[in-house]
Design an enzyme around this catalytic site. Sequence first.
Site, mmCIF file in Angstrom:
data_model
loop_
_atom_site.group_PDB
_atom_site.id
_atom_site.type_symbol
_atom_site.label_atom_id
_atom_site.label_comp_id
_atom_site.label_asym_id
_atom_site.label_seq_id
_atom_site.Cartn_x
_atom_site.Cartn_y
_atom_site.Cartn_z
ATOM 1 N N PRO A 9 -7.044 0.831 14.183
ATOM 2 C CA PRO A 9 -7.710 1.858 13.195
ATOM 3 C C PRO A 9 -7.136 3.463 13.275
ATOM 4 C CG PRO A 9 -9.215 1.320 14.958
ATOM 5 C CD PRO A 9 -7.992 0.425 15.241
ATOM 6 N N ARG A 53 -7.495 5.642 9.881
ATOM 7 C CA ARG A 53 -8.856 6.500 8.916
ATOM 8 C C ARG A 53 -10.207 6.430 9.459
ATOM 9 N NH1 ARG A 53 -7.294 7.130 3.556
ATOM 10 N NH2 ARG A 53 -5.900 5.315 3.805
ATOM 11 N N CYS A 96 2.635 26.692 -6.702
ATOM 12 C CA CYS A 96 3.209 26.517 -7.908
ATOM 13 C C CYS A 96 3.268 25.113 -8.415
ATOM 14 C CB CYS A 96 4.424 27.584 -8.215
ATOM 15 S SG CYS A 96 3.817 29.094 -8.069
HETATM 16 C C1 LIG Z 1 -0.998 3.487 9.054
HETATM 17 C C2 LIG Z 1 -1.198 2.271 10.111
HETATM 18 C C3 LIG Z 1 -2.341 1.947 10.690
HETATM 19 C C4 LIG Z 1 -3.498 2.654 10.341
HETATM 20 O O1 LIG Z 1 -4.246 2.320 8.928
HETATM 21 P P1 LIG Z 1 -5.630 2.942 8.637
HETATM 22 O O2 LIG Z 1 -5.765 2.412 7.196
HETATM 23 O O3 LIG Z 1 -5.528 4.336 8.999
HETATM 24 O O4 LIG Z 1 -6.601 2.422 9.437
HETATM 25 C C5 LIG Z 1 -2.179 0.878 11.635
HETATM 26 N N1 LIG Z 1 -1.167 0.275 11.943
HETATM 27 C C6 LIG Z 1 0.071 0.140 11.326
HETATM 28 C C7 LIG Z 1 1.342 -0.296 11.344
HETATM 29 C C8 LIG Z 1 0.060 1.352 10.174
HETATM 30 O O5 LIG Z 1 1.288 1.596 9.610
#
Ligand SMILES: *Cc1c(COP(=O)(O)O)cnc(C)c1O
Length: 414
Positions: free
Chosen positions: A274, A276, A342
């Site tokens: 995880p 986000r 801008c």
């Molecule tokens: C971006 C990414 C995540 C995290 O994704 P979230 O949506 O921020 O939880 C996990 N694994 C991989 C391989 C990613 O590219």
Amino acid sequence: MNFFAYRDGTLRAEEVPLPQIAAAHGTPCYIYSRAALEDAFAAYQRALAGRDALVCYAVKANSNLAILNLFARLGAGFDVLSGGELARVIAAGGDPAKVIFSGVGKSEADLRQAIEAGVHCLNVESPAELDRVNAVAGMLGKRAPISLRVNPDVDPKTHPYISTGLRSNKFGVAYDEALPLYRRARDLPNLDITGIACHIGSQLLDPAPAAEAAAKVALLADALAAEGISLKHMDLGGGKGIRYRDEDAPDAAAYLAPLLAALDGRREKLVFEPGRSLVGNAGVLLTRIEYLKHGEEKNFAIVDAAMNDLLRPALYDAWHDIRPVRQRAVDEDIYEVVGPVCESGDFLGHARSLAVEAGDLLAIMSAGAYGMVMSSNYNTRPRAAEVVVDGNQVRLVRERERIEQLFAGERVLP
Ligand SMILES: *Cc1c(COP(=O)(O)O)cnc(C)c1O
């Protein structure tokens, strides 16, 4: 729990009124709540209690050392996409043995660094990369632990720019190609096949596609086992969505329940990545209104933060709540909240109803993920400061950039 709430008409981060942070550290400034970060991580730990599982925080969402260190202390592993992110994890006290190295374009230097550091696993995304990993491991006289990132071809029903598990995008190896590629990997001398991985997209509000992907990955694991390739872990990626506006975002337990059900009784360690959902709602971007400009068709609140500080509105047309830091008894007006850069795309919010005056502070909410990490120096704007609030304490965790730093590496011609 709400870690950013009004008290006596003023927005606070935990116990600290935001104007106090503006006075001490200036604006624009990213503010994170330590309690919110810990609460988000604890929710995953509770949801996974009793399972052999590892939460590998996706560093790309927010890579400040203070945040990485906090998660490391809570026992997190990390998901990284570059040698730079790996270096950050190690600098922050993270354990390389709990690091998953993902990404479609790992360079030879990335691979060398990852194998030497002893990462938990390299998630391989193409046949060519498999050969490269094998070659680099051979040069180092080591065996590299690998998973294949398979593309389960399920529709995550999210924004096309953040959807990654469909047949049509650049990530992972096709589901049908996974089995033959695992056979090839088995025959390469410098690889240890340890797992399988998938990650279908981001800001997922419905766990069903992720559970479907998990079930498909489990089927592949069974097919591999039948050929004598037994896996130690299954990596189900990240992607859980959060509430930015009024989305019905599941909590960690609700999101993970159908995935765990799909994997019930399996013996492999489960890995989650995880990003986000651990940091998004734990941060806000504090900005000050420089000018109010009342036009014939639109009113503008011109603020001191811009697309270079928070790109998501310009990049994805993303919505962030925008709250006045002080609740005022003045009339509301409808404003375009825009920055000084801008570009017409330089906005933070369209048509927001705000009761504000010039000089007021605004908080751009839910800015903890994919905020600071995507910032740039466009228009030679120094990047914002970052602070972490812990109860009534404010700690500066990244200094505001100074203008001279921005061109320190540049040279004029002789
Ligand atoms: C971006 C990414 C995540 C995290 O994704 P979230 O949506 O921020 O939880 C996990 N694994 C991989 C391989 C990613 O590219």
